[in-house]
Write a protein that holds these residues in place. Structure first.
Motif, short mmCIF file in Angstrom:
data_model
loop_
_atom_site.label_atom_id
_atom_site.label_comp_id
_atom_site.label_asym_id
_atom_site.label_seq_id
_atom_site.Cartn_x
_atom_site.Cartn_y
_atom_site.Cartn_z
N PHE A 105 -6.67 -10.57 -5.00
CA PHE A 105 -7.92 -10.11 -4.39
C PHE A 105 -7.96 -10.19 -2.87
N MET A 106 -6.93 -10.75 -2.22
CA MET A 106 -6.90 -10.83 -0.77
C MET A 106 -6.29 -9.53 -0.22
N PRO A 107 -7.05 -8.76 0.55
CA PRO A 107 -6.52 -7.51 1.10
C PRO A 107 -5.29 -7.74 1.99
N ILE A 108 -4.34 -6.82 1.88
CA ILE A 108 -3.13 -6.87 2.71
C ILE A 108 -3.16 -5.81 3.81
N GLY A 109 -4.17 -4.95 3.79
CA GLY A 109 -4.27 -3.88 4.78
C GLY A 109 -5.61 -3.19 4.67
N VAL B 217 -9.75 11.58 1.09
CA VAL B 217 -8.35 11.50 1.52
C VAL B 217 -8.25 10.39 2.56
N TRP B 218 -7.32 9.48 2.34
CA TRP B 218 -7.20 8.24 3.11
C TRP B 218 -5.88 8.14 3.86
N THR B 219 -5.90 7.39 4.96
CA THR B 219 -4.68 6.91 5.60
C THR B 219 -4.64 5.41 5.35
N LEU B 220 -3.42 4.87 5.25
CA LEU B 220 -3.23 3.45 4.94
C LEU B 220 -2.51 2.73 6.07
N ARG B 221 -2.92 1.48 6.29
CA ARG B 221 -2.25 0.63 7.28
C ARG B 221 -2.09 -0.76 6.67
N ILE B 222 -0.86 -1.25 6.67
CA ILE B 222 -0.56 -2.61 6.22
C ILE B 222 -0.15 -3.38 7.47
N GLY B 223 -0.95 -4.35 7.87
CA GLY B 223 -0.72 -5.01 9.15
C GLY B 223 -0.85 -3.98 10.25
N LYS B 224 0.17 -3.86 11.09
CA LYS B 224 0.16 -2.85 12.15
C LYS B 224 0.92 -1.59 11.76
N GLN B 225 1.46 -1.56 10.56
CA GLN B 225 2.30 -0.44 10.12
C GLN B 225 1.47 0.61 9.37
N TYR C 195 -15.29 12.02 -1.83
CA TYR C 195 -15.72 11.79 -0.45
C TYR C 195 -17.16 11.28 -0.46
N GLY C 196 -17.42 10.16 0.18
CA GLY C 196 -18.75 9.59 0.26
C GLY C 196 -19.09 8.60 -0.85
N ASP C 197 -18.20 8.42 -1.85
CA ASP C 197 -18.46 7.48 -2.94
C ASP C 197 -18.40 6.02 -2.49
N VAL C 198 -17.53 5.71 -1.54
CA VAL C 198 -17.35 4.34 -1.05
C VAL C 198 -17.36 4.37 0.47
N PRO C 199 -17.47 3.21 1.12
CA PRO C 199 -17.49 3.19 2.59
C PRO C 199 -16.24 3.84 3.19
N GLY C 200 -16.30 4.18 4.46
CA GLY C 200 -15.21 4.87 5.15
C GLY C 200 -13.96 4.04 5.37
N SER C 201 -14.07 2.72 5.30
CA SER C 201 -12.90 1.84 5.40
C SER C 201 -12.99 0.80 4.29
N ILE C 202 -11.87 0.60 3.60
CA ILE C 202 -11.82 -0.37 2.51
C ILE C 202 -10.51 -1.14 2.58
N GLY C 203 -10.47 -2.26 1.90
CA GLY C 203 -9.26 -3.07 1.86
C GLY C 203 -8.23 -2.49 0.91
N ILE C 204 -6.96 -2.83 1.18
CA ILE C 204 -5.84 -2.44 0.33
C ILE C 204 -5.32 -3.72 -0.34
N LEU C 205 -5.13 -3.64 -1.65
CA LEU C 205 -4.60 -4.77 -2.40
C LEU C 205 -3.16 -4.50 -2.81
N GLU C 206 -2.38 -5.58 -2.89
CA GLU C 206 -0.99 -5.49 -3.36
C GLU C 206 -0.94 -5.27 -4.87
N ALA C 207 -1.91 -5.83 -5.58
CA ALA C 207 -2.03 -5.70 -7.03
C ALA C 207 -3.50 -5.90 -7.40
N LEU C 208 -3.89 -5.38 -8.56
CA LEU C 208 -5.29 -5.48 -8.97
C LEU C 208 -5.73 -6.91 -9.22
N ASP C 209 -4.79 -7.81 -9.51
CA ASP C 209 -5.14 -9.21 -9.76
C ASP C 209 -4.94 -10.10 -8.53
#
Length: 78
Positions: free
Chosen positions: A35-39, A53-61, A19-33
């Motif tokens: 680089f365009m966030p999908i959520g 502890v995070w919640t995830l959203r991909i598009g509106k889902q 907790y506190g290591d990274v910003p409160g909102s970050i991008g989600i990637l489909e794969a490590l290679d």
């Protein structure tokens, strides 16, 4: 049992993310290679070990569950 999709954090830090290591909102990637966030992931709280502890959203889902990050991968929180 169906395979669960894997999601990765758009961060460079490895290991367990506390907790506190990274910003409160970050991008989600489909794969490590890929680089365009999908959520977007939003940090909501921390667990008993201090991991973010995070919640995830991909598009509106919203993706069900709560998640932690280990080695840039989102994994279900215990």
């Amino acid at each position: 049992m169906a395979d669960m999709a894997r999601y990765f954090a758009h961060i460079s830090q490895k290991g367990k993310i506390r907790y506190g290591d990274v910003p409160g909102s970050i991008g989600i990637l489909e794969a490590l290679d890929k680089f365009m966030p999908i959520g977007e992931a939003s940090c909501r709280t921390h667990d008993e070990n201090g991991l973010a502890v995070w919640t995830l959203r991909i598009g509106k889902q919203e993706i069900p569950g709560r998640w932690v990050i280990v080695n840039r991968e989102f994994r279900p929180a215990q």
